[in-house]
Design an enzyme around this catalytic site. Structure first.
Site, PDB file in Angstrom:
ATOM      1  N   ASP A   1      -9.840   2.922  -3.812  1.00 64.94           N
ATOM      2  CA  ASP A   1      -8.890   2.750  -2.710  1.00 64.94           C
ATOM      3  C   ASP A   1      -7.904   3.920  -2.735  1.00 64.94           C
ATOM      4  O   ASP A   1      -8.296   5.059  -2.498  1.00 64.94           O
ATOM      5  CB  ASP A   1      -8.229   1.369  -2.874  1.00 64.94           C
ATOM      6  CG  ASP A   1      -7.465   0.926  -1.648  1.00 64.94           C
ATOM      7  OD1 ASP A   1      -7.017   1.783  -0.879  1.00 64.94           O
ATOM      8  OD2 ASP A   1      -7.306  -0.291  -1.467  1.00 64.94           O
TER       9      ASP A   1
ATOM     10  N   GLU B   1     -11.690  -4.058  12.223  1.00 63.39           N
ATOM     11  CA  GLU B   1     -12.891  -4.881  12.001  1.00 63.39           C
ATOM     12  C   GLU B   1     -13.865  -4.199  11.044  1.00 63.39           C
ATOM     13  O   GLU B   1     -14.999  -4.641  10.884  1.00 63.39           O
ATOM     14  CB  GLU B   1     -13.567  -5.171  13.348  1.00 63.39           C
ATOM     15  CG  GLU B   1     -12.687  -6.068  14.225  1.00 63.39           C
ATOM     16  CD  GLU B   1     -13.057  -6.061  15.699  1.00 63.39           C
ATOM     17  OE1 GLU B   1     -14.013  -5.350  16.077  1.00 63.39           O
ATOM     18  OE2 GLU B   1     -12.375  -6.754  16.465  1.00 63.39           O
TER      19      GLU B   1
ATOM     20  N   ASN C   1      -9.110   6.436   2.829  1.00 63.23           N
ATOM     21  CA  ASN C   1      -8.184   5.994   1.785  1.00 63.23           C
ATOM     22  C   ASN C   1      -7.633   7.142   0.961  1.00 63.23           C
ATOM     23  O   ASN C   1      -7.108   8.095   1.522  1.00 63.23           O
ATOM     24  CB  ASN C   1      -8.862   4.901   0.944  1.00 63.23           C
ATOM     25  CG  ASN C   1      -8.293   3.530   1.276  1.00 63.23           C
ATOM     26  OD1 ASN C   1      -7.085   3.385   1.434  1.00 63.23           O
ATOM     27  ND2 ASN C   1      -9.151   2.526   1.378  1.00 63.23           N
TER      28      ASN C   1
ATOM     29  N   GLU D   1       0.838  -1.212   0.000  1.00 63.65           N
ATOM     30  CA  GLU D   1       0.000   0.000   0.000  1.00 63.65           C
ATOM     31  C   GLU D   1       0.866   1.252   0.000  1.00 63.65           C
ATOM     32  O   GLU D   1       2.080   1.202   0.170  1.00 63.65           O
ATOM     33  CB  GLU D   1      -0.859   0.011   1.281  1.00 63.65           C
ATOM     34  CG  GLU D   1      -2.222  -0.637   1.106  1.00 63.65           C
ATOM     35  CD  GLU D   1      -3.219   0.318   0.455  1.00 63.65           C
ATOM     36  OE1 GLU D   1      -2.807   1.393  -0.004  1.00 63.65           O
ATOM     37  OE2 GLU D   1      -4.400  -0.036   0.394  1.00 63.65           O
TER      38      GLU D   1
ATOM     39  N   ARG E   1      -6.576   1.504  13.291  1.00 66.85           N
ATOM     40  CA  ARG E   1      -5.206   1.737  12.844  1.00 66.85           C
ATOM     41  C   ARG E   1      -5.222   2.810  11.773  1.00 66.85           C
ATOM     42  O   ARG E   1      -6.253   3.078  11.151  1.00 66.85           O
ATOM     43  CB  ARG E   1      -4.598   0.457  12.261  1.00 66.85           C
ATOM     44  CG  ARG E   1      -5.288  -0.054  10.997  1.00 66.85           C
ATOM     45  CD  ARG E   1      -4.417  -1.072  10.285  1.00 66.85           C
ATOM     46  NE  ARG E   1      -5.094  -1.762   9.200  1.00 66.85           N
ATOM     47  CZ  ARG E   1      -5.249  -1.291   7.964  1.00 66.85           C
ATOM     48  NH1 ARG E   1      -4.814  -0.059   7.661  1.00 66.85           N
ATOM     49  NH2 ARG E   1      -5.847  -1.996   7.032  1.00 66.85           N
TER      50      ARG E   1
ATOM     51  N   ASN F   1      -4.582   4.185   8.155  1.00 67.11           N
ATOM     52  CA  ASN F   1      -4.638   3.625   6.809  1.00 67.11           C
ATOM     53  C   ASN F   1      -3.927   4.611   5.880  1.00 67.11           C
ATOM     54  O   ASN F   1      -2.897   5.148   6.257  1.00 67.11           O
ATOM     55  CB  ASN F   1      -6.110   3.336   6.437  1.00 67.11           C
ATOM     56  CG  ASN F   1      -6.220   2.365   5.286  1.00 67.11           C
ATOM     57  OD1 ASN F   1      -5.461   1.391   5.237  1.00 67.11           O
ATOM     58  ND2 ASN F   1      -7.134   2.590   4.374  1.00 67.11           N
TER      59      ASN F   1
END
Ligand code: CA
Length: 289
Positions: A199, A121, A149, A18, A101, A103
């Site tokens: 994304d 989750e 994102n 990523e 977390r 991203n």
């Protein structure tokens, strides 16, 4: 619509590669493997790949004007000294949300870091988008994000583009480059259901967005003013996660990929490159000025 094929440039055997960004000074790509908790720097000309493990999931990395790497992990922000490998923990804006977390994240043209969070989750609305100024102050700028994102700024510096993946939209904000404030959020692109989910993304010198489609196996070039789909790049795996322009003239598009949950794809997790696009990108900005 023109279509292109991507070629593998590096097999880093990532689980979820990523967050690529181009380091102009070193002519290298910085990127992360979120699931393996690794930060890497890949030099396309020599195929060398430097890797640092940071003992937590890591969603994004940017270089700093001082030569360090600044990353967002599961325990907050961290700084990595690539010479010594020393990792320093910085602020954690969500100490009360250990399942969250960081991203995707990226610097704006003024060198502030914008980095978002998500629940591991994937709990709806549990994430936020933060702005980290050059002085290191952290402020929540967007609330109720599910999977924070892609980020990109228009070349006039007046528009910030942003993706919260499950919405299947690319949104735009008016961006105040001096104050680093955002306003007037609106949808500019809606991704059709059968094309996957938006994304990571980047922008080219003509102001068109390049959006990596997770579960889609493509990177799409889209005009954010008209919503028109202009170009499509095809990949041999479905989890195309993020993209950044690099190369000596920012003429190459580097794309990260990840493993699908169930599909067995031999090329998933590799880093790809697309050449011959006929358009150049904009620089990946460093943190700090
Ligand atoms: Ca992502």
């Amino acid at each position: 619509m023109q279509t292109y094929q991507a070629s593998c440039i590096f097999d880093g055997k990532a689980t979820l590669a990523e967050g690529p960004g181009w380091d102009e000074e070193r002519q290298a790509i910085v990127w992360v493997d979120i699931e393996k908790g690794k930060i890497s720097r890949f030099y396309p000309s020599t195929q060398r790949n430097e890797t640092w493990a940071v003992s937590q999931k890591v969603g994004c990395v940017v270089r700093t004007s001082e030569g360090d790497l600044l990353a967002g992990g599961q325990e907050g922000l961290l700084k990595l000294n690539p010479e010594s490998g020393e990792v320093t923990s910085l602020q954690n804006p969500e100490p009360d949300l250990p399942v969250n977390r960081f991203n995707d994240g990226k610097c704006d043209p003024q060198g502030r870091l914008w980095a978002g969070t998500m629940s591991c989750e994937e709990e709806e609305g549990a994430g936020s988008l933060y702005r980290i100024t050059n002085e290191g102050s952290v402020k929540r700028m967007v609330e109720s994000v599910t999977i924070s994102n892609g980020l990109a700024w228009s070349q006039d510096g007046r528009t910030m583009y942003y993706i919260d993946t499950p919405t299947r939209h690319v949104d735009a904000f008016d961006f105040d480059p001096v104050e680093g404030e955002i306003s007037n959020r609106r949808h500019v692109i809606e991704i059709p259901k059968d094309m996957g989910y938006p994304d990571g993304m980047t922008i080219d010198a003509e102001g068109k967005l390049w959006v990596a489609m997770c579960h889609g196996g493509t990177v799409l070039r889209i005009d954010p003013l008209s919503g028109e789909l202009l170009h499509q790049v095809d990949f041999p795996c479905v989890e195309t996660t993020a993209c950044a322009f690099g190369g000596s003239n920012l003429e190459r598009l580097f794309v990260t990929t990840g493993l699908h949950k169930t599909l067995k794809e031999p090329d998933a997790g590799k880093v790809f490159v697309v050449d011959g696009l006929g358009v150049c990108g904009v620089p990946s900005f460093a943190y700090g000025r």
